[in-house]
Design a protein around this motif. Structure first.
Motif, PDB file in Angstrom:
ATOM      1  N   ALA A 334       0.055   7.260   6.585  1.00  0.00           N
ATOM      2  CA  ALA A 334      -0.963   6.454   5.892  1.00  0.00           C
ATOM      3  C   ALA A 334      -0.467   5.076   5.511  1.00  0.00           C
ATOM      4  O   ALA A 334      -1.127   4.378   4.739  1.00  0.00           O
ATOM      5  N   GLY A 335       0.690   4.674   6.024  1.00  0.00           N
ATOM      6  CA  GLY A 335       1.168   3.336   5.732  1.00  0.00           C
ATOM      7  C   GLY A 335       2.073   3.286   4.525  1.00  0.00           C
ATOM      8  O   GLY A 335       2.197   4.235   3.760  1.00  0.00           O
ATOM      9  N   GLY A 336       2.712   2.128   4.348  1.00  0.00           N
ATOM     10  CA  GLY A 336       3.670   1.952   3.264  1.00  0.00           C
ATOM     11  C   GLY A 336       3.108   1.289   2.033  1.00  0.00           C
ATOM     12  O   GLY A 336       3.856   0.956   1.113  1.00  0.00           O
ATOM     13  N   VAL A 337       1.778   1.061   2.005  1.00  0.00           N
ATOM     14  CA  VAL A 337       1.144   0.456   0.837  1.00  0.00           C
ATOM     15  C   VAL A 337       0.050   1.405   0.335  1.00  0.00           C
ATOM     16  O   VAL A 337      -0.837   1.795   1.098  1.00  0.00           O
ATOM     17  N   ARG A 375      -9.460   5.117  -2.413  1.00  0.00           N
ATOM     18  CA  ARG A 375      -8.028   5.048  -2.079  1.00  0.00           C
ATOM     19  C   ARG A 375      -7.861   4.532  -0.653  1.00  0.00           C
ATOM     20  O   ARG A 375      -8.431   5.079   0.288  1.00  0.00           O
ATOM     21  N   GLN A 376      -7.040   3.482  -0.524  1.00  0.00           N
ATOM     22  CA  GLN A 376      -6.724   2.924   0.776  1.00  0.00           C
ATOM     23  C   GLN A 376      -5.206   2.949   1.000  1.00  0.00           C
ATOM     24  O   GLN A 376      -4.423   2.929   0.052  1.00  0.00           O
ATOM     25  N   GLY A 377      -4.829   2.980   2.256  1.00  0.00           N
ATOM     26  CA  GLY A 377      -3.432   2.858   2.642  1.00  0.00           C
ATOM     27  C   GLY A 377      -3.292   1.790   3.707  1.00  0.00           C
ATOM     28  O   GLY A 377      -4.154   1.657   4.597  1.00  0.00           O
ATOM     29  N   TYR A 378      -2.245   1.011   3.618  1.00  0.00           N
ATOM     30  CA  TYR A 378      -2.023  -0.086   4.563  1.00  0.00           C
ATOM     31  C   TYR A 378      -0.575  -0.057   5.060  1.00  0.00           C
ATOM     32  O   TYR A 378       0.313   0.470   4.384  1.00  0.00           O
ATOM     33  N   GLN A 379      -0.349  -0.639   6.198  1.00  0.00           N
ATOM     34  CA  GLN A 379       1.017  -0.845   6.654  1.00  0.00           C
ATOM     35  C   GLN A 379       1.689  -1.875   5.753  1.00  0.00           C
ATOM     36  O   GLN A 379       1.041  -2.805   5.269  1.00  0.00           O
ATOM     37  N   ASN A 380       2.988  -1.701   5.516  1.00  0.00           N
ATOM     38  CA  ASN A 380       3.725  -2.639   4.667  1.00  0.00           C
ATOM     39  C   ASN A 380       4.415  -3.725   5.497  1.00  0.00           C
ATOM     40  O   ASN A 380       5.489  -4.205   5.151  1.00  0.00           O
ATOM     41  N   PHE A 381       3.784  -4.099   6.575  1.00  0.00           N
ATOM     42  CA  PHE A 381       4.263  -5.178   7.436  1.00  0.00           C
ATOM     43  C   PHE A 381       3.054  -5.718   8.199  1.00  0.00           C
ATOM     44  O   PHE A 381       1.995  -5.080   8.267  1.00  0.00           O
ATOM     45  N   ASN A 382       3.190  -6.910   8.746  1.00  0.00           N
ATOM     46  CA  ASN A 382       2.089  -7.468   9.530  1.00  0.00           C
ATOM     47  C   ASN A 382       2.505  -7.652  10.990  1.00  0.00           C
ATOM     48  O   ASN A 382       3.641  -7.335  11.376  1.00  0.00           O
ATOM     49  N   ALA A 392      -2.161  -3.777   8.318  1.00  0.00           N
ATOM     50  CA  ALA A 392      -3.364  -3.123   8.841  1.00  0.00           C
ATOM     51  C   ALA A 392      -3.712  -1.873   8.047  1.00  0.00           C
ATOM     52  O   ALA A 392      -2.848  -1.183   7.495  1.00  0.00           O
ATOM     53  N   LEU A 393      -4.991  -1.549   8.000  1.00  0.00           N
ATOM     54  CA  LEU A 393      -5.502  -0.370   7.309  1.00  0.00           C
ATOM     55  C   LEU A 393      -5.039   0.907   8.002  1.00  0.00           C
ATOM     56  O   LEU A 393      -5.104   1.012   9.228  1.00  0.00           O
ATOM     57  N   ARG A 394      -4.573   1.894   7.217  1.00  0.00           N
ATOM     58  CA  ARG A 394      -4.170   3.188   7.763  1.00  0.00           C
ATOM     59  C   ARG A 394      -4.823   4.357   7.022  1.00  0.00           C
ATOM     60  O   ARG A 394      -4.626   5.507   7.398  1.00  0.00           O
ATOM     61  N   ARG A 395      -5.571   4.061   5.973  1.00  0.00           N
ATOM     62  CA  ARG A 395      -6.200   5.134   5.203  1.00  0.00           C
ATOM     63  C   ARG A 395      -7.362   4.558   4.414  1.00  0.00           C
ATOM     64  O   ARG A 395      -7.285   3.450   3.884  1.00  0.00           O
TER      65      ARG A 395
END
Length: 716
Positions: A334-337, A375-382, A392-395
């Motif tokens: 779900a990403g690092g954010v 609740r959202q999850g994002y990548q911790n990099f671009n 980018a959105l992952r959740r």
């Protein structure tokens, strides 16, 4: 033959009973030695009894009249409670680590398995996740710490309860201004305005606000925090009382994460490289407000109502490597954010009736709570390779939860020296999750489920003599998984809703004695739990949980406090807690099997405390204390443990009062002998597919550190 621990228990009981008997003789033979102890009513159990007449393991912590610390964390003021293990992570992004009789020890952030309240307003979400960060020590009056079977009256996730009560405005209008500083560039400034009601039906008030910042003991552990609390109190002509409480907290903190054992031993201040690469951190913004109302209808009936509403926003940047998130083998990552906004609200309505039947008291009520979060999850990099940014959105999901818990309590004094307290609560929690991120192999994780349980409790107490109370109690406990623990299905599971609630049978026998030799509290307990919620696997930050068939907790707790001479007081306590898995757990994924008899991680088997303090109303005051904590295992397979430790603290200060002015200055040193020890552990951390010994379990404690401060008050 009885075991040495059983013999020790019998000896402690005999000692306390003997103390009680000798106290009667002392008072009768020498009236000048009789001491009138203050009559303090217990609020947590709703039994309308004094502290030493309450048949439960409960401890009251009064805030010192004169500041003895910077008043940043509960660890500064809550010490020596044998059922409570309270640990400072030195990480303001993850809150304190708090457990009672082992409940809550698995939490890697915040507080789980224990109910928290401030002025009757829940600081625990309906799913069981709570935090201590909104408790304002500047305006705090006292805490009640309730553990054991009686805590089941609070329903879901009530392995214990902590009830904080802030001060009410009294007397003249006044202002208090304070500043405290210390090691690692700690700074805290606070202001408190307060005043009593000038006319009938007008409110008294206490308004408190503080700002705190620090560079942190470890690298990348700086933080700042704004905390404000306001309380208005109306005592009306008809005997009713209204409290209106509003609380705001904002935290911006770096997250240093954990260390491997080898790294901790080399340099406890350091952090792992990926923590810096991704700038691990957390922002929290929370506002809540609530009302409590109580009204005596007549001599026999009283009504109580509480309602609250709040909002909590959290953005957290984790240190999960980008390659884990890009890996085709981890499509569910779900990403690092983590980014969520949560709205929550609830109410509690209660009626209390006295002497409707001879020597009885009844309470009946219903508690309603609800929350919904996006609740959202994002990548911790671009895409350009920058790390520690929102990518980018992952959740993307919407979670909702609600409960409606009716409850009933009754107390019957069927003999002059014997009383029966009973209670029952129907605890039910209803979850629903709507998944709006369905991409590729990441399927639809939408679903809903309900957890429910009837929670009975019974306590039989016997006032053996006026100075000694003996009691025995039983209750059923209930804990549902939090939204965090249901975030992903465990390997082999088909749904995020596969987790079952844990259910426990809690037994306790206790003895209390208050006499010329001090106050004694002795309790022994036995807790059997089915379907305990434990970690399943943690791969690259994707944490999943599962149920352990059986766990067992048993132990003994002893506390004693005494005013030795004039303003000299002593407090001492000891706690023994044997917590273990009572059935084997098979291997799941990369997580090894757990053998029956393994210790539950994060729990110290032995702890002890002793504190000595000189506390006059004015002039010099001083104190010294020492705490021992046994080793704690870091994972379910017991492959390693954080070592035991003993630390000491010392403080002194001076209080001066003249007319409408007051001045208090203090200085203290904690970890006096500069012990290098682990303050807390991150249970079952694997930091990816690593060997158990490579897990970053360890959160080092601060070395020798100092703080000093001054407070000036003026009445008008």
């Amino acid at each position: 033959m009885p075991s040495p621990k059983i013999n020790l228990l019998y000896s402690c009981i005999a000692m306390c009973m003997g103390v009680g008997s000798s106290a009667v003789w002392a008072i009768e033979s020498d009236a000048e030695q009789a001491v009138q102890l203050p009559s303090i009513k217990v609020e947590a159990t709703r039994t309308d009894t004094t502290y030493m007449q309450t048949p439960a393991s409960i401890f009251r912590v009064d805030m010192p009249k004169n500041d003895q610390s910077a008043q940043v964390n509960l660890t500064e003021v809550v010490k020596g409670i044998p059922s409570l293990q309270l640990r400072n992570r030195e990480n303001y992004a993850q809150d304190l680590q708090l457990s009672m009789r082992g409940f809550g020890a698995r939490s890697t952030f915040g507080v789980r398995g224990i109910r928290l309240y401030t002025d009757g307003i829940p600081a625990t979400m309906p799913d069981g996740q709570g935090q201590t960060s909104n408790i304002d020590l500047s305006s705090l009056s006292h805490l009640e710490v309730l553990t054991g079977p009686f805590s089941s009256i609070y329903g879901n996730s009530s392995g214990g309860a902590i009830l904080a009560t802030t001060r009410e405005g009294q007397g003249k209008d006044s202002i208090e201004m304070s500043y405290a500083g210390g090691s690692h560039n700690k700074n805290r400034a606070a202001i408190v305005l307060q005043g009593g009601a000038k006319n009938q039906n007008e409110p008294s008030y206490v308004i408190s606000s503080s700002y705190f910042d620090t560079d942190g003991f470890r690298d990348h552990s700086g933080a700042n925090k704004v905390l404000s609390n306001a309380k208005l109190t109306w005592n009306l002509d008809d005997g009713s009382k209204i409290n209106w409480i509003t609380n705001y907290v904002k935290i911006d903190a770096d997250d240093p994460g954990g260390l491997t054992r080898a790294d901790w031993e080399v340099n406890p201040r350091q952090v792992a490289k990926n923590v810096l690469d991704y700038n691990a951190r957390k922002k929290i913004d929370q506002t809540q407000t609530g009302l409590t109302w109580s009204k005596p209808v007549n001599d026999q009936n009283e009504l109580y109502a509480m309602a609250y509403i709040g909002q909590r926003q959290v953005t957290q940047y984790q240190s999960i490597p980008d390659m884990v998130q890009k890996n085709p083998a981890t499509p569910y990552q779900a990403g690092g954010v983590i980014d969520f906004k949560r709205d929550y609200y609830g109410a509690d309505f209660r009626w209390t009736g006295k002497d409707l039947l001879p020597n009885t008291q009844f309470s009946a009520g219903v508690a309603i709570d609800a929350m919904n979060e996006g609740r959202q999850g994002y990548q911790n990099f671009n895409e350009t390779g920058d790390k520690g940014v929102k990518g980018a959105l992952r959740r993307d999901e919407r979670n909702t939860l609600w409960n409606v818990d009716p409850y009933l309590q009754a107390s019957w004094s069927f003999l002059p020296t014997m009383r029966l307290d009973t209670g029952v609560r129907y605890s039910n929690v209803h979850y629903e999750s709507k998944d709006h991120y369905i991409v590729g192999l990441n399927g639809d994780n939408s679903g809903k489920t309900s957890y429910e349980e009837v929670l009975p409790s019974v306590v039989l107490s016997w006032q053996v003599i006026p100075e000694a109370l003996l009691y025995a109690s039983y209750a059923k406990g209930f804990e549902t998984p939090t939204f965090t623990e249901m975030a992903y299905p465990a390997k082999g599971g088909s749904s995020t809703l596969d987790l079952r609630p844990s259910k426990s049978d809690n037994y306790e026998v206790g003895l209390k004695s208050s006499n010329v030799l001090g106050d004694f509290n002795l309790a022994t307990f036995y807790i059997q739990t089915k379907d305990d919620i434990v970690a399943a696997e943690n791969i690259g930050g994707r944490a999943t949980f599962r149920n352990a068939d059986k766990t067992l907790r048993k132990g003994v707790e002893l506390a004693w406090n005494k005013k030795l001479w004039e303003d000299l007081e002593i407090n001492a306590s000891y706690g023994y807690l044997d917590a273990k898995f009572d059935a084997a757990i098979p291997a799941v994924g990369t997580v090894k099997a757990v053998q029956k008899g393994n210790a539950i991680p994060g729990i110290a088997k032995n702890q002890a405390f002793v504190g000595l303090a000189w506390k006059p109303e004015q002039g010099f005051y001083a104190g010294v204390d020492a705490q021992y904590m046994d080793k704690v295992y870091v994972n379910d397979i017991n492959s390693d443990a954080a070592p035991s430790y003993t630390v000491a603290s010392v403080y002194t200060g001076y209080v001066w009062k003249y007319a409408d002015w007051g001045i208090n200055g203090f200085a203290r040193v904690d970890n006096l002998f500069d012990k290098n020890y682990v303050g807390s552990v991150i249970i079952n951390d694997s930091s990816g597919n690593q060997k158990p010994q490579d897990g970053r379990y360890y959160e080092p404690a601060d070395g020798r550190n100092w703080s000093a401060g001054i407070k000036v008050s003026k009445q008008f």
